[in-house]
Every structure is written in structure tokens, then in C-alpha cells.
Design an enzyme around this catalytic site. Structure first.
Site, PDB file in Angstrom:
ATOM      1  CE  LYS A  13     120.681 -61.106  17.485  1.00 54.69           C
ATOM      2  NZ  LYS A  13     120.383 -61.825  18.696  1.00 54.69           N
ATOM      3  NE  ARG A  88     116.133 -57.521  20.442  1.00 54.79           N
ATOM      4  CZ  ARG A  88     117.440 -57.470  20.618  1.00 54.79           C
ATOM      5  NH1 ARG A  88     118.123 -56.415  19.806  1.00 54.79           N
ATOM      6  NH2 ARG A  88     117.869 -58.212  21.218  1.00 54.79           N
ATOM      7  NE  ARG A 127     125.580 -63.644  25.871  1.00 50.78           N
ATOM      8  CZ  ARG A 127     124.681 -63.354  24.861  1.00 50.78           C
ATOM      9  NH1 ARG A 127     125.164 -63.420  23.646  1.00 50.78           N
ATOM     10  NH2 ARG A 127     123.706 -62.568  25.289  1.00 50.78           N
ATOM     11  NE  ARG A 160     124.245 -58.748  27.120  1.00 51.56           N
ATOM     12  CZ  ARG A 160     123.681 -58.942  25.985  1.00 51.56           C
ATOM     13  NH1 ARG A 160     124.577 -59.375  24.748  1.00 51.56           N
ATOM     14  NH2 ARG A 160     122.467 -58.829  25.814  1.00 51.56           N
ATOM     15  NE  ARG A 171     118.304 -60.775  26.625  1.00 57.28           N
ATOM     16  CZ  ARG A 171     119.597 -61.146  26.427  1.00 57.28           C
ATOM     17  NH1 ARG A 171     119.939 -61.878  27.630  1.00 57.28           N
ATOM     18  NH2 ARG A 171     120.300 -61.258  25.517  1.00 57.28           N
TER      19      ARG A 171
HETATM   20  P1  AMP Z   1     121.210 -57.526  22.306  1.00 53.63           P
HETATM   21  O1  AMP Z   1     122.697 -57.142  22.848  1.00 53.63           O
HETATM   22  O2  AMP Z   1     121.041 -57.373  20.815  1.00 53.63           O
HETATM   23  O3  AMP Z   1     120.970 -58.713  22.832  1.00 53.63           O
HETATM   24  O4  AMP Z   1     120.292 -56.462  23.038  1.00 53.63           O
HETATM   25  C1  AMP Z   1     119.971 -56.235  24.489  1.00 53.63           C
HETATM   26  C2  AMP Z   1     118.938 -55.368  24.960  1.00 53.63           C
HETATM   27  O5  AMP Z   1     118.951 -54.133  24.459  1.00 53.63           O
HETATM   28  C3  AMP Z   1     117.720 -56.155  24.464  1.00 53.63           C
HETATM   29  O6  AMP Z   1     117.254 -57.150  25.452  1.00 53.63           O
HETATM   30  C4  AMP Z   1     116.839 -54.773  24.686  1.00 53.63           C
HETATM   31  O7  AMP Z   1     116.420 -54.455  25.549  1.00 53.63           O
HETATM   32  C5  AMP Z   1     117.632 -53.748  23.919  1.00 53.63           C
HETATM   33  N1  AMP Z   1     117.510 -53.664  22.401  1.00 53.63           N
HETATM   34  C6  AMP Z   1     118.620 -53.741  21.722  1.00 53.63           C
HETATM   35  N2  AMP Z   1     118.262 -53.804  20.321  1.00 53.63           N
HETATM   36  C7  AMP Z   1     116.903 -53.322  20.463  1.00 53.63           C
HETATM   37  C8  AMP Z   1     115.791 -53.017  19.354  1.00 53.63           C
HETATM   38  N3  AMP Z   1     116.213 -53.235  17.892  1.00 53.63           N
HETATM   39  N4  AMP Z   1     114.546 -52.933  19.713  1.00 53.63           N
HETATM   40  C9  AMP Z   1     114.303 -52.959  21.105  1.00 53.63           C
HETATM   41  N5  AMP Z   1     115.190 -52.989  22.104  1.00 53.63           N
HETATM   42  C10 AMP Z   1     116.460 -53.405  21.734  1.00 53.63           C
END
Ligand code: AMP
Length: 215
Positions: A13, A88, A127, A160, A171
């Protein structure tokens, strides 16, 4: 052009969002990046989000929705935006749809990045991200020219906190349970384009995306 990029962690993404931003000049809005920036700055929001993120759980809807909707109301999103990592959950998707409709706006296309689970795990655990500029690498697939250092700015590459294998598997489970149903949700609205099932590298995936957008 108002777009959503939907996909499991590691589906590419972020990589595709960066390419779309460059090609179409629309800003990418990543709720994950917003949380990480707040954690780095030590804000109250960052402190609240960190526990959920470290466990690979979702940050509660009320918090995420307020942040995402505020962000897409900003001036740079008026001519279009690209959502990466939001919505999400069905609740988030409902809130987004209602908020846009109230402003006479709508989502134009939802790009679903489809990648098998074991490939997701392989990609995420390898990553590495630049701590300074955010550029993304992979230990074997996209290695930097100098080990541990960013090609773009020379910053130190980091893993990360939530990219450790156990957290990654959680996740992916959270994605399958909460977010995967959004594919059917947007398919019903005739907005879904499935991407990546028959393609390999990031450039081939991007070509497929451009085709899906009619470009
Ligand atoms: P990402 O960078 O998109 O993988 O997001 C990292 C983490 O941020 C996720 O595993 C969630 O804990 C939190 N997070 C990001 N976007 C959302 C969302 N739309 N809803 C809930 N948690 C989120």
C-alpha cells in the site's frame, strides 16, 4: 480523484501510494504515519496510540475517524486524496462515506492489493524504513546501496517496532477479521478494483493500478 488503497500489512500500500502521489499529484494520507509522527513527537495522541500499535491491534475507531476526517478536510486534499490504511473497519468506512457525502464528495475507486499471507510475512519482517525521511527498503528485495543507510538522505534504516514476526501475524489476523470485509462492502458499491493477483514487482503492480483508474 479520491482513492482508497486497501490491503493487508505488507501488501505494498505505502509503496503504491507514493507512486500514485508522484503520478497524479494527490496527497497520500496514512493514518499509520500520522500516529508514528505523533509517537515521535511524544504527543498525547501518540501515547494513546502506541500501545495498540505495538500489539498489532487497531487504534479505537473514535480516535482514528476524527483524525482521518480532519486530515481530508485540509486544503491540500480538496482536489483529491489517497487514503492508505484508512478505513480499516466498517464503522470507519461508514463514517468516511457520510462525511464525504455531507460535503458533496465521494470515493471514486478502492484499490484492493491482494497478496498471499506467507509473502506478506516475508515482506514485512524484511522491511526497513529510514528514520529520517521515511523511505522504505527490504533487506533482500530492495536493499540500499550502503547497508543500513538510506539512499535518499543517508539516514539510518530501522525496523518498525510493529514489524516483528509475532506482531505481524497478529496484524494480518486483525486485517482478515476487521478489514477484509471492506472488499465486499466496496464491491457492492461498484468501487472495488482488485490489484496484484497476476503481477510481480512494484512497477507491474503500478501499471495495473493505472489501468484500473482508466489511465
Ligand atoms: P500502518 O502503518 O497502516 O500499517 O498502521 C500501523 C498501525 O497503526 C496499525 O497496526 C494500527 O495499530 C494503527 N492504525 C493505522 N491506521 C488505523 C486505522 N485506520 N484504524 C485503526 N488503527 C489504525
Amino acid at each position: 480523484m479520491n482513492l482508497i488503497v486497501l490491503g493487508a500489512p505488507g501488501s505494498g500500500k505505502g509503496t503504491q501510494a507514493a507512486k500514485l502521489t508522484k503520478r497524479f499529484g494527490i496527497p497520500a494520507v496514512s493514518t499509520g504515519d500520522i500516529f508514528r509522527a505523533n509517537i515521535a513527537k511524544g504527543t498525547a495522541l501518540g501515547k494513546e496510540a502506541k500501545g495498540y500499535m505495538d500489539r498489532g491491534e487497531l487504534v479505537p475507531d473514535a480516535i482514528v475517524i476524527a483524525i482521518a476526517l480532519d486530515r481530508i478536510d485540509e486544503a491540500d486534499c480538496r482536489a483529491g486524496f489517497l487514503l492508505d490504511g484508512f478505513p480499516r473497519t466498517t464503522e470507519q468506512a461508514d463514517a468516511l462515506g457520510a462525511h464525504l457525502a455531507a460535503a458533496g464528495r465521494a470515493i471514486d475507486k478502492v484499490l484492493l492489493m491482494e497478496v498471499p499471507t506467507e509473502e506478506l510475512v516475508r515482506r514485512i519482517t524484511g522491511r526497513r524504513v529510514c528514520g529520517a525521511c521515511g523511505a522504505s527498503y527490504h533487506v533482500t528485495d530492495i536493499p540500499p546501496a550502503r547497508e543500513g543507510l538510506c539512499d535518499v538522505c543517508g539516514g539510518a534504516l530501522q525496523r518498525r517496532d510493529d514489524d516483528a514476526e509475532e506482531t505481524v501475524r497478529n496484524r494480518i489476523e486483525v486485517y482478515n477479521e476487521n478489514t477484509a470485509p471492506l472488499a465486499a462492502y466496496y464491491e457492492k458499491k461498484n468501487l472495488l478494483a482488485r490489484i496484484g493477483t497476476e503481477t510481480a514487482g512494484p512497477d507491474a503492480v503500478f501499471a495495473e493500478i493505472v489501468k484500473a483508474l482508466g489511465g
